[in-house]
Enzyme design. Structure first.
Site, PDB file in Angstrom:
ATOM      1  N   ASP A   8       0.828  -1.306   0.158  1.00 52.84           N
ATOM      2  CA  ASP A   8      -0.004  -0.019  -0.097  1.00 52.84           C
ATOM      3  C   ASP A   8       0.993   1.150   0.047  1.00 52.84           C
ATOM      4  O   ASP A   8       2.275   0.934  -0.240  1.00 52.84           O
ATOM      5  CB  ASP A   8      -0.914  -0.213   1.200  1.00 52.84           C
ATOM      6  CG  ASP A   8      -0.336   0.210   2.643  1.00 52.84           C
ATOM      7  OD1 ASP A   8       0.965   0.326   2.747  1.00 52.84           O
ATOM      8  OD2 ASP A   8      -1.243   0.077   3.533  1.00 52.84           O
ATOM      9  N   HIS A   9       0.233   2.362   0.180  1.00 55.23           N
ATOM     10  CA  HIS A   9       0.984   3.578   0.196  1.00 55.23           C
ATOM     11  C   HIS A   9       2.239   3.764   1.113  1.00 55.23           C
ATOM     12  O   HIS A   9       3.234   4.361   0.989  1.00 55.23           O
ATOM     13  CB  HIS A   9       0.057   4.684   0.257  1.00 55.23           C
ATOM     14  CG  HIS A   9      -0.597   4.548   1.633  1.00 55.23           C
ATOM     15  ND1 HIS A   9      -1.820   3.906   1.710  1.00 55.23           N
ATOM     16  CD2 HIS A   9      -0.621   5.334   3.010  1.00 55.23           C
ATOM     17  CE1 HIS A   9      -2.375   3.925   2.893  1.00 55.23           C
ATOM     18  NE2 HIS A   9      -1.738   4.721   3.542  1.00 55.23           N
ATOM     19  N   CYS A  65       2.704  -3.233   4.339  1.00 52.27           N
ATOM     20  CA  CYS A  65       1.811  -2.038   4.546  1.00 52.27           C
ATOM     21  C   CYS A  65       2.447  -1.502   5.646  1.00 52.27           C
ATOM     22  O   CYS A  65       3.829  -1.572   5.919  1.00 52.27           O
ATOM     23  CB  CYS A  65       0.584  -2.821   4.914  1.00 52.27           C
ATOM     24  SG  CYS A  65       0.449  -3.690   6.191  1.00 52.27           S
ATOM     25  N   THR A  67       2.363  -1.815   9.015  1.00 52.07           N
ATOM     26  CA  THR A  67       2.720  -2.820  10.159  1.00 52.07           C
ATOM     27  C   THR A  67       3.030  -4.392   9.655  1.00 52.07           C
ATOM     28  O   THR A  67       3.476  -5.099  10.377  1.00 52.07           O
ATOM     29  CB  THR A  67       1.629  -2.836  10.920  1.00 52.07           C
ATOM     30  OG1 THR A  67       0.491  -3.067  10.579  1.00 52.07           O
ATOM     31  CG2 THR A  67       1.782  -1.497  11.765  1.00 52.07           C
ATOM     32  N   GLY A  68       2.252  -4.472   8.485  1.00 49.86           N
ATOM     33  CA  GLY A  68       2.214  -6.069   7.913  1.00 49.86           C
ATOM     34  C   GLY A  68       1.018  -6.591   8.646  1.00 49.86           C
ATOM     35  O   GLY A  68       0.627  -7.634   7.950  1.00 49.86           O
ATOM     36  N   HIS A  98      10.228 -23.861   9.699  1.00 47.23           N
ATOM     37  CA  HIS A  98       9.277 -24.656  10.517  1.00 47.23           C
ATOM     38  C   HIS A  98       8.012 -24.615   9.773  1.00 47.23           C
ATOM     39  O   HIS A  98       7.040 -25.514   9.575  1.00 47.23           O
ATOM     40  CB  HIS A  98       9.252 -23.966  11.953  1.00 47.23           C
ATOM     41  CG  HIS A  98      10.538 -24.427  12.806  1.00 47.23           C
ATOM     42  ND1 HIS A  98      10.479 -24.414  13.985  1.00 47.23           N
ATOM     43  CD2 HIS A  98      11.559 -24.959  12.452  1.00 47.23           C
ATOM     44  CE1 HIS A  98      11.672 -24.477  14.656  1.00 47.23           C
ATOM     45  NE2 HIS A  98      12.333 -25.133  13.492  1.00 47.23           N
ATOM     46  N   ASN A  99       7.462 -23.432   9.492  1.00 44.50           N
ATOM     47  CA  ASN A  99       6.144 -23.207   8.966  1.00 44.50           C
ATOM     48  C   ASN A  99       6.152 -23.178   7.449  1.00 44.50           C
ATOM     49  O   ASN A  99       4.777 -23.035   6.988  1.00 44.50           O
ATOM     50  CB  ASN A  99       5.666 -21.632   9.470  1.00 44.50           C
ATOM     51  CG  ASN A  99       5.927 -21.427  10.920  1.00 44.50           C
ATOM     52  OD1 ASN A  99       6.533 -20.609  11.354  1.00 44.50           O
ATOM     53  ND2 ASN A  99       5.455 -22.196  11.838  1.00 44.50           N
ATOM     54  N   ARG A 132       9.027 -33.138  11.262  1.00 44.47           N
ATOM     55  CA  ARG A 132       7.986 -33.092  12.258  1.00 44.47           C
ATOM     56  C   ARG A 132       7.105 -31.718  11.654  1.00 44.47           C
ATOM     57  O   ARG A 132       6.082 -31.519  12.282  1.00 44.47           O
ATOM     58  CB  ARG A 132       8.437 -32.866  13.574  1.00 44.47           C
ATOM     59  CG  ARG A 132       9.602 -31.893  13.840  1.00 44.47           C
ATOM     60  CD  ARG A 132       9.822 -31.991  15.278  1.00 44.47           C
ATOM     61  NE  ARG A 132      10.616 -30.834  15.692  1.00 44.47           N
ATOM     62  CZ  ARG A 132      11.871 -30.775  15.454  1.00 44.47           C
ATOM     63  NH1 ARG A 132      12.464 -31.305  14.613  1.00 44.47           N
ATOM     64  NH2 ARG A 132      12.576 -29.390  15.853  1.00 44.47           N
ATOM     65  N   HIS A 133       7.948 -30.756  11.067  1.00 41.33           N
ATOM     66  CA  HIS A 133       7.437 -29.679  10.781  1.00 41.33           C
ATOM     67  C   HIS A 133       6.427 -29.800   9.663  1.00 41.33           C
ATOM     68  O   HIS A 133       5.295 -29.115   9.556  1.00 41.33           O
ATOM     69  CB  HIS A 133       8.428 -28.304  10.492  1.00 41.33           C
ATOM     70  CG  HIS A 133       9.536 -28.472  11.412  1.00 41.33           C
ATOM     71  ND1 HIS A 133       8.780 -27.691  13.002  1.00 41.33           N
ATOM     72  CD2 HIS A 133      10.811 -28.452  11.752  1.00 41.33           C
ATOM     73  CE1 HIS A 133      10.095 -27.684  13.689  1.00 41.33           C
ATOM     74  NE2 HIS A 133      10.958 -27.979  13.140  1.00 41.33           N
TER      75      HIS A 133
HETATM   76  C1  RB5 Z   1      -2.130   2.621   6.480  1.00 39.33           C
HETATM   77  O1  RB5 Z   1      -2.114   3.723   7.051  1.00 39.33           O
HETATM   78  C2  RB5 Z   1      -2.132   1.625   7.502  1.00 39.33           C
HETATM   79  O2  RB5 Z   1      -3.010   1.397   7.989  1.00 39.33           O
HETATM   80  C3  RB5 Z   1      -1.368   0.234   6.704  1.00 39.33           C
HETATM   81  O3  RB5 Z   1      -0.535   0.497   5.908  1.00 39.33           O
HETATM   82  C4  RB5 Z   1      -1.260  -0.976   7.584  1.00 39.33           C
HETATM   83  O4  RB5 Z   1      -0.450  -0.714   8.675  1.00 39.33           O
HETATM   84  C5  RB5 Z   1      -2.201  -1.756   7.860  1.00 39.33           C
HETATM   85  O5  RB5 Z   1      -2.343  -2.843   8.553  1.00 39.33           O
END
Ligand code: RB5
Length: 157
Positions: A8-9, A65, A67-68, A98-99, A132-133
């Protein structure tokens, strides 16, 4: 390996750095993300990438994004997607070994560029360990199948 990337932005700069790395390594990729700072809604980017990986058009997906977290909530709704938000080299390595994570979610507002690129390199370069994984990953798939099946039953009523 074919990789689908998107952002995203909040993630334009990091996405470009990742694209540059993939190009340097000769890894095929497609950019599903925005290249402008204009706000976009992360589900609109995450869903097509997750769908493409889920359908086997790409082997792995990387999404960025702020935070991910938002991206991870979206991608993990898709069948066969094991998306991991990674914050450091250890989680990147273990999410693969593992995952068997097939999608990496990064937070551009959480990580330095250097740290994020370190995560990407390790994540792309680590194989699933199996054993096991693999048994545990199969259990995730079984849960998913069971849920899809009951969903179909509900919808048919
Ligand atoms: C956008 O401002 C923000 O909410 C997005 O990039 C993200 O962090 C959402 O999880």
């Amino acid at each position: 390996m074919r990789v689908a990337i998107g952002n995203d932005h909040a993630g334009c700069g990091l996405k470009s750095a990742i694209a540059g790395y993939l190009e340097k390594k000769g890894i095929a990729y497609r950019n599903f993300g925005t290249d402008s700072g204009e706000p976009v809604d992360y589900p609109d980017i995450a869903a097509p990438v997750a769908e493409a990986v889920s359908k086997g058009r790409y082997d792995r997906g990387i999404l960025i994004c702020g935070t991910g977290i938002g991206m991870s909530m979206v991608v993990n709704k898709f069948p066969g997607i094991r998306g991991a938000v990674c914050h450091n080299i250890f989680t990147a390595k273990v999410s693969r070994s593992h995952n068997d994570a097939n999608m990496l979610l990064l937070g551009a507002r959480v990580l330095t560029r250097k740290k994020a690129m370190g995560i990407v390199k390790v994540w792309l370069g680590t194989e699933a360990e199996g054993g096991r994984h693999a048994r545990r990953v199969r259990k995730i798939t079984e849960i998913e199948r069971r849920l899809c099946k009951s969903q179909r039953v509900i919808e048919s009523k």
